[in-house]
Each structure stands twice: as C-alpha cells, then as structure tokens.
Motif scaffolding. Structure first.
Motif, PDB file in Angstrom:
ATOM      1  N   GLY A  38       0.817  -1.213   0.000  1.00 55.03           N
ATOM      2  CA  GLY A  38       0.000   0.000   0.000  1.00 55.03           C
ATOM      3  C   GLY A  38       0.845   1.254   0.000  1.00 55.03           C
ATOM      4  O   GLY A  38       0.565   2.217  -0.715  1.00 55.03           O
ATOM      5  N   TRP A  39       1.893   1.239   0.798  1.00 56.68           N
ATOM      6  CA  TRP A  39       2.784   2.395   0.864  1.00 56.68           C
ATOM      7  C   TRP A  39       3.463   2.609  -0.477  1.00 56.68           C
ATOM      8  O   TRP A  39       3.583   3.734  -0.950  1.00 56.68           O
ATOM      9  N   PHE A  40       3.911   1.509  -1.102  1.00 53.80           N
ATOM     10  CA  PHE A  40       4.547   1.639  -2.413  1.00 53.80           C
ATOM     11  C   PHE A  40       3.542   2.120  -3.459  1.00 53.80           C
ATOM     12  O   PHE A  40       3.882   2.935  -4.314  1.00 53.80           O
ATOM     13  N   GLY A  41       2.320   1.642  -3.403  1.00 51.22           N
ATOM     14  CA  GLY A  41       1.307   2.094  -4.346  1.00 51.22           C
ATOM     15  C   GLY A  41       1.081   3.593  -4.272  1.00 51.22           C
ATOM     16  O   GLY A  41       0.843   4.246  -5.288  1.00 51.22           O
ATOM     17  N   TYR A  42       1.181   4.146  -3.083  1.00 53.71           N
ATOM     18  CA  TYR A  42       0.979   5.586  -2.913  1.00 53.71           C
ATOM     19  C   TYR A  42       2.214   6.384  -3.340  1.00 53.71           C
ATOM     20  O   TYR A  42       2.099   7.428  -3.965  1.00 53.71           O
ATOM     21  N   ARG A  83      25.435 -12.348   6.335  1.00 55.58           N
ATOM     22  CA  ARG A  83      25.794 -13.623   5.694  1.00 55.58           C
ATOM     23  C   ARG A  83      24.840 -14.731   6.119  1.00 55.58           C
ATOM     24  O   ARG A  83      24.505 -15.600   5.336  1.00 55.58           O
ATOM     25  N   ARG A  84      24.439 -14.711   7.366  1.00 51.64           N
ATOM     26  CA  ARG A  84      23.526 -15.742   7.867  1.00 51.64           C
ATOM     27  C   ARG A  84      22.138 -15.601   7.251  1.00 51.64           C
ATOM     28  O   ARG A  84      21.516 -16.583   6.873  1.00 51.64           O
ATOM     29  N   TRP A  85      21.650 -14.363   7.178  1.00 47.70           N
ATOM     30  CA  TRP A  85      20.322 -14.083   6.603  1.00 47.70           C
ATOM     31  C   TRP A  85      20.476 -13.065   5.475  1.00 47.70           C
ATOM     32  O   TRP A  85      20.184 -11.876   5.649  1.00 47.70           O
ATOM     33  N   PRO A  86      20.914 -13.499   4.293  1.00 49.40           N
ATOM     34  CA  PRO A  86      21.104 -12.545   3.190  1.00 49.40           C
ATOM     35  C   PRO A  86      19.766 -12.037   2.660  1.00 49.40           C
ATOM     36  O   PRO A  86      18.694 -12.535   3.027  1.00 49.40           O
ATOM     37  N   ASN A  87      19.845 -11.063   1.779  1.00 52.28           N
ATOM     38  CA  ASN A  87      18.638 -10.479   1.209  1.00 52.28           C
ATOM     39  C   ASN A  87      17.804 -11.527   0.484  1.00 52.28           C
ATOM     40  O   ASN A  87      16.575 -11.458   0.491  1.00 52.28           O
ATOM     41  N   THR A  88      18.466 -12.500  -0.129  1.00 52.31           N
ATOM     42  CA  THR A  88      17.728 -13.556  -0.838  1.00 52.31           C
ATOM     43  C   THR A  88      16.918 -14.427   0.122  1.00 52.31           C
ATOM     44  O   THR A  88      15.887 -14.961  -0.260  1.00 52.31           O
ATOM     45  N   PHE A  89      17.371 -14.535   1.365  1.00 51.95           N
ATOM     46  CA  PHE A  89      16.622 -15.288   2.373  1.00 51.95           C
ATOM     47  C   PHE A  89      15.258 -14.641   2.610  1.00 51.95           C
ATOM     48  O   PHE A  89      14.232 -15.318   2.670  1.00 51.95           O
ATOM     49  N   PHE A  90      15.256 -13.311   2.722  1.00 53.00           N
ATOM     50  CA  PHE A  90      13.997 -12.607   2.953  1.00 53.00           C
ATOM     51  C   PHE A  90      13.122 -12.614   1.703  1.00 53.00           C
ATOM     52  O   PHE A  90      11.901 -12.681   1.806  1.00 53.00           O
ATOM     53  N   ALA A  91      13.746 -12.553   0.540  1.00 52.03           N
ATOM     54  CA  ALA A  91      12.975 -12.628  -0.703  1.00 52.03           C
ATOM     55  C   ALA A  91      12.319 -13.999  -0.829  1.00 52.03           C
ATOM     56  O   ALA A  91      11.155 -14.105  -1.236  1.00 52.03           O
ATOM     57  N   ALA A  92      13.052 -15.049  -0.455  1.00 48.70           N
ATOM     58  CA  ALA A  92      12.488 -16.399  -0.493  1.00 48.70           C
ATOM     59  C   ALA A  92      11.388 -16.578   0.554  1.00 48.70           C
ATOM     60  O   ALA A  92      10.483 -17.390   0.364  1.00 48.70           O
ATOM     61  N   SER A  93      11.466 -15.798   1.623  1.00 49.70           N
ATOM     62  CA  SER A  93      10.437 -15.864   2.666  1.00 49.70           C
ATOM     63  C   SER A  93       9.179 -15.099   2.275  1.00 49.70           C
ATOM     64  O   SER A  93       8.185 -15.154   2.974  1.00 49.70           O
ATOM     65  N   GLY A  94       9.233 -14.362   1.164  1.00 50.90           N
ATOM     66  CA  GLY A  94       8.057 -13.669   0.667  1.00 50.90           C
ATOM     67  C   GLY A  94       7.982 -12.199   1.022  1.00 50.90           C
ATOM     68  O   GLY A  94       6.929 -11.584   0.861  1.00 50.90           O
ATOM     69  N   LEU A  95       9.075 -11.611   1.492  1.00 53.42           N
ATOM     70  CA  LEU A  95       9.062 -10.196   1.845  1.00 53.42           C
ATOM     71  C   LEU A  95       8.967  -9.342   0.587  1.00 53.42           C
ATOM     72  O   LEU A  95       9.710  -9.536  -0.366  1.00 53.42           O
ATOM     73  N   PHE A  96       8.044  -8.401   0.591  1.00 51.07           N
ATOM     74  CA  PHE A  96       7.870  -7.448  -0.514  1.00 51.07           C
ATOM     75  C   PHE A  96       8.984  -6.424  -0.430  1.00 51.07           C
ATOM     76  O   PHE A  96       9.167  -5.784   0.609  1.00 51.07           O
ATOM     77  N   THR A  97       9.757  -6.258  -1.499  1.00 53.94           N
ATOM     78  CA  THR A  97      10.835  -5.277  -1.486  1.00 53.94           C
ATOM     79  C   THR A  97      10.453  -4.085  -2.343  1.00 53.94           C
ATOM     80  O   THR A  97      10.007  -4.229  -3.483  1.00 53.94           O
ATOM     81  N   LEU A  98      10.638  -2.919  -1.788  1.00 50.46           N
ATOM     82  CA  LEU A  98      10.233  -1.686  -2.443  1.00 50.46           C
ATOM     83  C   LEU A  98      11.090  -1.390  -3.668  1.00 50.46           C
ATOM     84  O   LEU A  98      10.576  -0.953  -4.705  1.00 50.46           O
ATOM     85  N   ALA A  99      12.407  -1.647  -3.576  1.00 53.51           N
ATOM     86  CA  ALA A  99      13.300  -1.352  -4.695  1.00 53.51           C
ATOM     87  C   ALA A  99      12.980  -2.238  -5.896  1.00 53.51           C
ATOM     88  O   ALA A  99      12.961  -1.765  -7.038  1.00 53.51           O
ATOM     89  N   ARG A 103      11.618  -1.063  -9.565  1.00 55.28           N
ATOM     90  CA  ARG A 103      12.301  -1.465 -10.794  1.00 55.28           C
ATOM     91  C   ARG A 103      11.322  -2.085 -11.777  1.00 55.28           C
ATOM     92  O   ARG A 103      11.331  -1.782 -12.962  1.00 55.28           O
ATOM     93  N   GLN A 104      10.440  -2.937 -11.294  1.00 52.48           N
ATOM     94  CA  GLN A 104       9.451  -3.571 -12.166  1.00 52.48           C
ATOM     95  C   GLN A 104       8.442  -2.554 -12.684  1.00 52.48           C
ATOM     96  O   GLN A 104       8.043  -2.612 -13.843  1.00 52.48           O
ATOM     97  N   ALA A 105       8.035  -1.638 -11.835  1.00 55.06           N
ATOM     98  CA  ALA A 105       7.059  -0.623 -12.266  1.00 55.06           C
ATOM     99  C   ALA A 105       7.662   0.317 -13.311  1.00 55.06           C
ATOM    100  O   ALA A 105       6.978   0.746 -14.229  1.00 55.06           O
ATOM    101  N   SER A 106       8.949   0.633 -13.165  1.00 55.79           N
ATOM    102  CA  SER A 106       9.573   1.554 -14.122  1.00 55.79           C
ATOM    103  C   SER A 106       9.816   0.876 -15.469  1.00 55.79           C
ATOM    104  O   SER A 106       9.841   1.541 -16.497  1.00 55.79           O
ATOM    105  N   GLN A 107       9.973  -0.454 -15.493  1.00 57.68           N
ATOM    106  CA  GLN A 107      10.175  -1.166 -16.749  1.00 57.68           C
ATOM    107  C   GLN A 107       8.874  -1.339 -17.515  1.00 57.68           C
ATOM    108  O   GLN A 107       8.879  -1.450 -18.727  1.00 57.68           O
ATOM    109  N   SER A 108       7.758  -1.332 -16.815  1.00 50.44           N
ATOM    110  CA  SER A 108       6.475  -1.573 -17.480  1.00 50.44           C
ATOM    111  C   SER A 108       5.873  -0.295 -18.058  1.00 50.44           C
ATOM    112  O   SER A 108       4.816  -0.345 -18.657  1.00 50.44           O
ATOM    113  N   ARG A 109       6.523   0.839 -17.870  1.00 51.82           N
ATOM    114  CA  ARG A 109       5.994   2.107 -18.393  1.00 51.82           C
ATOM    115  C   ARG A 109       6.089   2.175 -19.875  1.00 51.82           C
ATOM    116  O   ARG A 109       6.825   1.768 -20.595  1.00 51.82           O
TER     117      ARG A 109
END
Length: 109
Positions: A38-42, A83-99, A103-109
């Motif tokens: 929601g925050w990203f949508g705004y 190293r123990r909990w890299p960014n990919t760990f959180f992405a695999a856990s389903g965390l929505f990343t704003l960056a 990036r995806q929104a800017s490519q679809s323009r």
C-alpha cells in the motif's frame, strides 16, 4: 517525499517488528507485506533512491528479531548476520521489497 511520511512509515515498521513479541518471521512478513504494498502504491512515483535504504531498514529490523529468537544479543547490523540471513533469504520468505517493485514498475511504463 516528506520527512514526516518517512518517519511515520518507519514507526509503523518498528511497531510490527518488535523483537520481544515472539512472532515467527512468517507472521511478521505476512503483517508487513500489505502495508509495504500500500505504501509503495501511494509513493511509487518517488525518486528511486528512496526505496533501497527503506528495504535495508526493514531487513535490519527482521535480522534483529531473528537474533533475539536465537537468544543472541545485538541489533542485526553485523556482517555475520548479513551472511547468515542474506537479502535472498527474505525474498524467499516472501518479503515485498520496495526497490524491486519500483524497478518492475519503471520497466512496465
């Protein structure tokens, strides 16, 4: 983006990622994702450099929570925690990343 908006956003993240609540990572991510989307949508038209530091802030809070669950002191800022909990760990856990969303929104323009 106003400082007041960023402060309110960080306060909401802090309230959902308290280290002493005893919630699992899955539960915390499930409560964070709707707010992040929601925050990203705004604010999706904000300058792109705004989103990476916020993603880092969220992941740091989650790492601190995971450290606490392992009964280890600290705030999750060290290189060993990254190293123990890299960014990919959180992405695999389903965390929505704003960056990534920006990036995806800017490519679809």
């Amino acid at each position: 983006m106003r400082r007041k908006s960023l402060k309110a956003f960080k306060d909401k993240v802090r309230s959902k990622t308290r280290r002493t609540e005893g919630k699992s990572l899955r539960q915390v991510i499930a409560s964070l994702n709707p707010m992040l989307k929601g925050w990203f949508g705004y604010f999706r038209h904000a300058y792109w450099t705004t989103f990476r530091p916020l993603d880092g802030f969220i992941r740091r809070r989650l790492r601190a929570m995971l450290r606490r669950q392992e009964k280890r002191p600290g705030q999750g800022r060290g290189l060993s925690d990254q190293r123990r909990w890299p960014n990919t760990f959180f992405a695999a856990s389903g965390l929505f990343t704003l960056a990534d969303a920006w990036r995806q929104a800017s490519q679809s323009r």
